[in-house]
Design a protein around this motif. Structure first.
Motif, PDB file in Angstrom:
ATOM      1  N   UNK A 103       0.835  -1.203   0.000  1.00  0.00           N
ATOM      2  CA  UNK A 103       0.000   0.000   0.000  1.00  0.00           C
ATOM      3  C   UNK A 103       0.871   1.256   0.000  1.00  0.00           C
ATOM      4  N   UNK A 104       0.603   2.143  -0.968  1.00  0.00           N
ATOM      5  CA  UNK A 104       1.306   3.425  -1.041  1.00  0.00           C
ATOM      6  C   UNK A 104       0.520   4.510  -0.324  1.00  0.00           C
ATOM      7  N   UNK A 105      -0.818   4.516  -0.514  1.00  0.00           N
ATOM      8  CA  UNK A 105      -1.637   5.528   0.139  1.00  0.00           C
ATOM      9  C   UNK A 105      -3.092   5.392  -0.237  1.00  0.00           C
ATOM     10  N   UNK A 106      -3.952   6.135   0.460  1.00  0.00           N
ATOM     11  CA  UNK A 106      -5.390   6.101   0.226  1.00  0.00           C
ATOM     12  C   UNK A 106      -5.873   7.335  -0.522  1.00  0.00           C
ATOM     13  N   UNK A 107      -7.200   7.474  -0.612  1.00  0.00           N
ATOM     14  CA  UNK A 107      -7.795   8.629  -1.255  1.00  0.00           C
ATOM     15  C   UNK A 107      -7.914   8.516  -2.761  1.00  0.00           C
ATOM     16  N   UNK A 108      -7.993   7.280  -3.279  1.00  0.00           N
ATOM     17  CA  UNK A 108      -8.023   7.069  -4.725  1.00  0.00           C
ATOM     18  C   UNK A 108      -9.389   6.630  -5.238  1.00  0.00           C
ATOM     19  N   UNK A 109     -10.427   6.816  -4.448  1.00  0.00           N
ATOM     20  CA  UNK A 109     -11.760   6.344  -4.841  1.00  0.00           C
ATOM     21  C   UNK A 109     -12.292   7.044  -6.083  1.00  0.00           C
ATOM     22  N   UNK A 110     -11.870   8.292  -6.309  1.00  0.00           N
ATOM     23  CA  UNK A 110     -12.391   9.040  -7.462  1.00  0.00           C
ATOM     24  C   UNK A 110     -11.461   9.006  -8.668  1.00  0.00           C
ATOM     25  N   UNK A 111     -10.363   8.256  -8.597  1.00  0.00           N
ATOM     26  CA  UNK A 111      -9.431   8.189  -9.727  1.00  0.00           C
ATOM     27  C   UNK A 111     -10.059   7.403 -10.874  1.00  0.00           C
ATOM     28  N   UNK A 112      -9.831   7.868 -12.107  1.00  0.00           N
ATOM     29  CA  UNK A 112     -10.397   7.218 -13.293  1.00  0.00           C
ATOM     30  C   UNK A 112      -9.333   6.697 -14.255  1.00  0.00           C
ATOM     31  N   UNK A 113      -8.060   7.038 -14.017  1.00  0.00           N
ATOM     32  CA  UNK A 113      -6.989   6.605 -14.908  1.00  0.00           C
ATOM     33  C   UNK A 113      -5.683   6.599 -14.135  1.00  0.00           C
ATOM     34  N   UNK A 114      -4.817   5.623 -14.482  1.00  0.00           N
ATOM     35  CA  UNK A 114      -3.514   5.481 -13.828  1.00  0.00           C
ATOM     36  C   UNK A 114      -2.514   4.975 -14.854  1.00  0.00           C
ATOM     37  N   UNK A 115      -1.329   5.586 -14.891  1.00  0.00           N
ATOM     38  CA  UNK A 115      -0.274   5.104 -15.785  1.00  0.00           C
ATOM     39  C   UNK A 115       1.085   5.560 -15.279  1.00  0.00           C
ATOM     40  N   UNK A 116       2.117   4.828 -15.691  1.00  0.00           N
ATOM     41  CA  UNK A 116       3.495   5.152 -15.341  1.00  0.00           C
ATOM     42  C   UNK A 116       4.324   5.242 -16.599  1.00  0.00           C
ATOM     43  N   UNK A 117       5.177   6.265 -16.675  1.00  0.00           N
ATOM     44  CA  UNK A 117       6.099   6.448 -17.790  1.00  0.00           C
ATOM     45  C   UNK A 117       7.514   6.297 -17.264  1.00  0.00           C
ATOM     46  N   UNK A 118       8.266   5.358 -17.836  1.00  0.00           N
ATOM     47  CA  UNK A 118       9.662   5.168 -17.473  1.00  0.00           C
ATOM     48  C   UNK A 118      10.541   5.854 -18.511  1.00  0.00           C
TER      49      UNK A 118
END
Length: 283
Positions: A103-118
């Motif tokens: 677990x990194x953290x909370x408060x993500x209930x309203x998130x609609x998209x997630x991505x990582x760029x390396x």
């Protein structure tokens, strides 16, 4: 640009999903006439059933001393953000003693998209750029250095109309996403790697793209992109060859329907180990 779309028949992308039961699936989709689909691994019970909501790309490191490989990415489970890693045995099965969701953290209930760029860096953990879109239209980027912590948040508003996005370009000074809206328009969103973050938005198409709930992109040719659009209502996927991003002059060629069913709740892109090869490319 025409050559990019013509050459798309030789291109492929790796699509992953999280099933309702918490499994990871893996497909290799190759453009052609028609497209072909290779069903690869299925790793079971990696996540709590029905809980994962969003996933970044997962990268695969096939060479891990003592193991048969490893996978890593980020997942939103319920309202929490997690770093997810699992290792395989030399027999190719998930090592249940080395499968972790931290677990990194909370408060993500309203998130609609997630991505990582390396970045294009020989050290895969030197820097990563993490992106999230909130339901209120706020797009945020964090830095992660040394593989630890999400720091230096930079945000921009005005993206409430966006339905989903796909990372299509990584460069030394910016990342570029392709995004569709609920109204059907298609845009590129270029995000300079500066503080403050000031997006550059260009319309690519005015309509017809509203059906897609997930977009997955992979490099195709020198400047092109192979794009998979997934419509969850019809459980269908469609391939497109997208030329160099240039606003409404961008060339997009439909490559047809993918001969597979897309019935899972969550889709993402598989990629190679960061630092070994560019995951995407610069424009």
């Amino acid at each position: 640009m025409a050559a990019d779309t013509t050459a798309a028949a030789a291109c492929k992308l790796e699509s992953g999903s999280v099933t309702a039961g918490g499994d990871h699936t893996h497909r290799v989709i190759t453009a052609g006439s028609p497209a072909t689909v290779q069903e690869k691994q299925r790793y079971t019970a990696l996540f709590p059933e029905g809980r994962p909501r969003l996933s970044s790309l997962f990268f695969n490191d096939p060479v891990v001393p003592g193991f048969g490989g490893a996978y890593a990415g980020h997942v939103v489970i319920g309202s929490g953000l997690y770093s997810s890693t699992y290792f395989l045995t030399t027999a190719g099965e998930v090592d249940r003693t080395q499968s972790h969701n931290f677990r990194i953290g909370g408060g993500w209930a309203d998130a609609t998209f997630l991505e990582t760029s390396y970045p294009h860096d020989t050290n895969p953990f030197a820097l990563a750029n993490h992106y999230a879109l909130r339901g209120n239209g706020t797009l945020t980027r964090w830095d992660s250095k040394g593989g630890f912590g999400w720091t230096n948040p930079q945000s921009a508003g005005g993206f409430a109309a966006v339905k989903t996005m796909a990372l299509i370009s990584q460069a030394a000074t910016y990342d570029t996403f392709l995004a569709n809206t609920h109204g059907g328009a298609l845009y590129t969103i270029r995000l300079p790697l500066t503080s403050p973050m000031k997006p550059v938005v260009k319309r690519v198409r005015a309509s017809t793209w509203q059906a897609f709930d997930a977009l997955i992109a992979e490099k195709c040719g020198q400047y092109g992109t192979l794009l998979l659009g997934i419509d969850k209502d019809t459980q269908s996927g469609y391939l497109y060859a997208v030329g160099h991003a240039n606003g409404t002059a961008t060339v997009i060629k439909g490559l047809g329907k993918v001969p597979a069913t897309f019935a899972d709740p969550l889709y993402f892109r598989y990629a190679g180990e960061p630092g070994t090869a560019p995951l995407l490319f610069g424009e």
